[in-house]
Design a protein around this motif. Structure first.
Motif, mmCIF file in Angstrom:
data_model
loop_
_atom_site.group_PDB
_atom_site.id
_atom_site.type_symbol
_atom_site.label_atom_id
_atom_site.label_comp_id
_atom_site.label_asym_id
_atom_site.label_seq_id
_atom_site.Cartn_x
_atom_site.Cartn_y
_atom_site.Cartn_z
ATOM 1 N N LEU A 97 0.713 -1.119 -0.105
ATOM 2 C CA LEU A 97 -0.087 -0.068 0.054
ATOM 3 C C LEU A 97 0.940 1.337 -0.030
ATOM 4 C CD1 LEU A 97 -3.026 -0.575 2.168
ATOM 5 C CD2 LEU A 97 -3.156 -0.006 -0.098
ATOM 6 N N THR A 98 1.970 1.234 0.682
ATOM 7 C CA THR A 98 2.883 2.316 0.803
ATOM 8 C C THR A 98 3.508 2.658 -0.488
ATOM 9 O OG1 THR A 98 3.270 1.506 3.091
ATOM 10 C CG2 THR A 98 4.835 3.361 1.878
ATOM 11 N N ALA A 99 3.907 1.719 -1.113
ATOM 12 C CA ALA A 99 4.418 1.767 -2.540
ATOM 13 C C ALA A 99 3.302 2.358 -3.464
ATOM 14 C CB ALA A 99 4.783 0.416 -3.189
ATOM 15 N N LEU A 144 0.549 4.130 -2.948
ATOM 16 C CA LEU A 144 0.163 5.315 -2.482
ATOM 17 C C LEU A 144 1.254 6.198 -2.923
ATOM 18 C CD1 LEU A 144 -1.718 7.319 -1.280
ATOM 19 C CD2 LEU A 144 -0.447 7.134 1.004
ATOM 20 N N SER A 145 2.579 5.992 -2.827
ATOM 21 C CA SER A 145 3.595 6.887 -3.128
ATOM 22 C C SER A 145 3.580 7.001 -4.763
ATOM 23 C CB SER A 145 4.862 6.421 -2.608
ATOM 24 O OG SER A 145 4.788 6.619 -1.063
ATOM 25 N N ARG A 146 3.740 5.941 -5.257
ATOM 26 C CA ARG A 146 3.695 5.619 -6.555
ATOM 27 C C ARG A 146 2.466 6.321 -7.403
ATOM 28 N NH1 ARG A 146 4.308 0.191 -7.261
ATOM 29 N NH2 ARG A 146 6.576 0.295 -6.697
ATOM 30 N N GLN A 188 0.837 8.918 -6.198
ATOM 31 C CA GLN A 188 1.051 10.278 -6.007
ATOM 32 C C GLN A 188 2.078 10.726 -6.884
ATOM 33 O OE1 GLN A 188 1.459 10.606 -1.527
ATOM 34 N NE2 GLN A 188 -0.639 11.653 -1.551
ATOM 35 N N ALA A 189 2.918 9.962 -6.976
ATOM 36 C CA ALA A 189 4.190 10.466 -8.062
ATOM 37 C C ALA A 189 3.629 10.570 -9.406
ATOM 38 C CB ALA A 189 5.418 9.603 -7.999
ATOM 39 N N THR A 247 5.221 3.785 -14.333
ATOM 40 C CA THR A 247 4.548 3.932 -12.755
ATOM 41 C C THR A 247 3.368 3.515 -12.549
ATOM 42 O OG1 THR A 247 5.929 5.931 -12.650
ATOM 43 C CG2 THR A 247 4.134 5.552 -10.965
#
Lengths: 198, 553
Positions: free
Chosen positions: B344-346, B348-350, B352-353, B371
């Motif tokens: 999930l962290t990956a 979310l970050s991706r 957002q990126a 991405t």
């Protein structure tokens, strides 16, 4: 101003995604999957902000933080974790962690935290430089500078140290020379910057 | 058909032995006897009789011996007095007939006659003159009363002539009598002789009837009287009391002997003995009864304790099983959370990126595309992980057997009964007859009920009433658990069975979710609502199976 960011996390996808995300903010990031590798490669002359996972195999984030501190690397650190329990949070802050974020971490929150960390790093660097400058003073010069910082006039300092006012003036000239500024206010700022660590 | 189910499969058979009491024992024998009250009673009774008999014999013998002693002394005193009179008679007769001025024989005779008249035991009195020397010794009768009668003194003359003057001497005469002789003082040849019937030394009424009386002289019995035969023979195992004393009236060495037999009846009075035996028997019977009562009470208490303990153990085990299920659900949830955090962290970050990249002035489309592809892969990976976990969590299949739901309710109630009683919560059962049957896992269903009952008790507190009803409705078997508590908050109702929804400060919110899981696994469902009267109501609906259809799996 942004600084270098070191990310230590055992999950490759997380490292890669965060690197990509921070890249879009123009923040340069170096990633490490293994705390031991980071410890081996960390360069004291390249200070940066640290982002590390609290829970990693073998070495936890807090342990890594501790080991870095032993080497004088007290750069601002942001801890990220999937287990944001209160106890871990409390421990982290007591250990001097800059910020504590839970996974999945929101990009904006992380970037904001990083900007605060950068500000802290600025202060840290300033303090480090100030300490370096102050380190060039002799003991007597340092004594005189401390009295100047207290707002004493040269005459008062001379009386207190049982020296002539002329000698004090000579010391003060040396101080201005070594610190690279003849501004009393600037000298005092530098002197105070070293204060917390004394 | 429904397989016979062990009511308490989790209770090890040995667990009851925890409660077989082993208290401090006074002694193996006593314990053994206490276990057999009748034997103990009989032994105590016999022991009491023995003690009574012994005490009775001891005191009776003492009493009888004392009595004999007293009688003996009395007789001895009487006889001694009378024998002393004989000596006085001899002395006065000698004084009368000898000396410087002897009275005429007529006077002596008169005295003798009056003596024999007053003292019938003195059978014959003779005043004799001893003549001649030892070889030609003869006795000349001066006066004799009565004239005839008496005995021939010849065999005793030698002894009489040789005896010292002034003192009485006694000699055996014949079987029934003895002689008493005294020589006159000085050179007088005179001597007085009395022939005495010892039988008359004692009046008949003075003689004891209970003892054997014997008067003897130098080993020769002069008089003997047996005890009254009605007093019975003496027992051979006890030394009979004996009294013996010499009557030493100046030369008259008579021996008085008394023997008393000890008959059993005198030693142990039969009436008293029987009375005592009866009373002792009553006591022993009462003791036996009391012991049996006590044993029965102790036994039933022990049974009750053991039953209570079994229930407590079973409840604890059920609670434990439930807790461990909840716990493992919690572990599972924690594990899922941990495993999902990283992807999930990956993600979310991706995301957002990618979003930021897309919003840039000149979007880097290939990077955005890469991405998003990575995100797709990441999301699939997470989904796969979840599927694996679901498989793992649900691979334990319930043991579905046709069960009587009333029995299951009763079993579950038995588990919580003690706990509810402690809390002051009343439990009402409304079990439908005939009992509804369903294909369920008994233990799991009991767990569900146990959990519902405990939940109700927790929210109700004291004076709470929990009602459990079974029934059938629309082809479904129903178990309804309702209470009179505050009910369920309306906003909570829709998500009541969702994991991690709880109103308890220390709850994890997995209990009801587990209940729902367990019920749904056997094709049932569980619903919650509030009654019109306010309390909460949980309804478990299960596919109804008619027992006679034989639809057991």
């Amino acid at each position: 101003m942004t600084h270098r960011v070191y990310l230590i996390d055992d999950d490759e996808a997380v490292r890669e995604a965060l690197a990509l995300l921070l890249g879009t903010y123009g923040i340069g990031i170096e990633t490490f999957g293994d705390p031991a590798v980071f410890l081996a490669h960390v360069d004291e002359s390249k200070p940066g902000c640290l982002v590390m996972d609290l829970r990693m195999p073998l070495v936890s984030g807090l342990q890594l933080h501790q080991k870095l501190a032993e080497r004088g690397i007290t750069w601002p650190t942001i801890m990220i974790t999937g287990h944001g329990d209160v106890a871990a949070c409390r421990r982290a802050f007591k250990a001097g962690i800059q910020d504590f974020l839970t996974k999945p971490v929101d990009g904006e929150v992380l970037v904001e935290a990083l900007h605060q960390a950068f500000a802290s790093l600025d202060t840290w660097l300033e303090r480090r430089d100030a300490r370096a400058l102050l380190g060039t003073l002799t003991e007597r010069e340092r004594e005189v500078l401390d009295m100047v910082a207290r707002g004493w006039a040269s005459k008062e300092i001379a009386a207190a140290l049982d020296l002539s006012a002329r000698t004090i003036d000579a010391h003060r000239a040396n101080i201005a020379d070594k610190l690279g500024t003849s501004s009393v206010a600037e000298q005092v700022r530098l002197a105070l910057m070293d204060a917390p660590s004394r | 058909m429904a397989a016979p189910r062990r009511l308490n499969p989790r209770c090890a058979p040995g667990s009851a032995s925890l409660y077989s009491d082993k208290p401090h024992r006074p002694g193996i024998l006593v314990t053994h006897l206490l276990a057999k009250p009748r034997l103990l009673g009989a032994i105590l009774w016999l022991a009491a009789l023995a003690v009574f008999a012994f005490a009775s014999v001891y005191t009776a013998r003492q009493r009888l011996a004392d009595e004999l002693e007293v009688t003996g002394r009395t007789l001895h005193r009487l006889i001694s007095q009378r024998v002393a009179q004989h000596d006085a008679h001899l002395t006065s007769l000698i004084a009368l007939s000898s000396g410087s001025e002897p009275a005429p024989p007529g006077a002596a005779r008169q005295v003798m006659e009056s003596i024999t008249r007053f003292y019938p035991r003195i059978v014959w009195i003779a005043l004799v003159a001893l003549e001649g020397s030892s070889a030609t010794l003869s006795a000349q009768t001066v006066v004799a009363v009565p004239d005839r009668g008496g005995i021939d003194l010849a065999p005793r003359l030698g002894e009489i002539a040789a005896q010292p003057r002034g003192r009485s001497f006694i000699y055996p005469a014949d079987d029934k009598h003895y002689l008493l002789a005294k020589r006159a003082p000085g050179n007088s040849p005179l001597a007085v002789v009395l022939l005495i019937d010892p039988a008359q030394l004692l009046e008949p009424e003075e003689r004891p009837t209970f003892a054997h009386l014997k008067l003897s002289l130098h080993g020769q019995t002069l008089f003997a009287q047996s005890a009254d035969p009605t007093s019975g023979d003496g027992v051979p195992w006890l030394t009979a009391p004996h009294f013996e004393k010499v009557i030493d009236g100046d030369g008259q060495q008579l021996l008085l002997q008394l023997d008393r037999a000890l008959p059993l009846a005198a030693l142990i009075p039969p009436r008293q003995f029987l009375g005592f035996a009866l009373i002792a028997a009553l006591f022993c019977v009462a003791l036996v009864f009391a012991l049996r009562q006590r044993a029965a009470v102790a036994h039933s208490q022990q049974q009750a304790r053991a039953a209570e303990a079994r229930l407590a153990i079973k409840e604890r085990e059920t609670r434990l099983a439930h807790a461990s299920r909840v716990n493992s659900m919690g572990e599972l949830a924690s594990g899922i959370a941990h495993e999902l955090t990283q992807p999930l962290t990956a993600l979310l970050s991706r995301s957002q990126a990618a979003l930021r990249l897309a919003q840039a002035d000149q979007p880097n489309l290939p990077l955005i595309s890469d991405t998003l592809s990575l995100n797709v892969r990441e999301a699939k990976r997470a989904g796969e992980m979840l599927r694996r976990m679901r498989d793992y969590a649900s691979n334990k299949t319930p043991q579905r057997i046709l069960h009587n739901l009333n029995t299951i309710v009763t079993e579950a109630v038995a588990l919580t009964h003690a706990d509810l009683e402690r809390r002051g919560v009343t439990l009402v059962l409304q079990l439908d007859e005939p009992a509804p049957h369903a294909l369920v896992d008994a233990i799991e269903t009991e767990q569900v009920l146990h959990n519902l009952i405990r939940n109700a008790a927790d929210t109700n507190g004291e004076n709470g009433v929990i009602t459990i009803a079974t029934g059938t409705q629309a082809g479904e078997a129903r178990i309804v658990v309702s209470d009179n508590g505050p009910g369920i908050a309306p906003d909570l109702l829709p998500r009541l069975f969702t994991p991690f929804v709880t109103t308890k400060s220390d709850g994890m919110g997995l209990g009801l979710s587990l209940c729902a899981t367990l019920v749904e696994r056997v094709d049932g469902r569980i619903e919650a609502d509030n009654q019109a009267s306010g309390g909460a109501r949980f309804t478990i609906s299960l596919p109804l199976i008619e027992p006679q259809s034989g639809a057991a799996q």
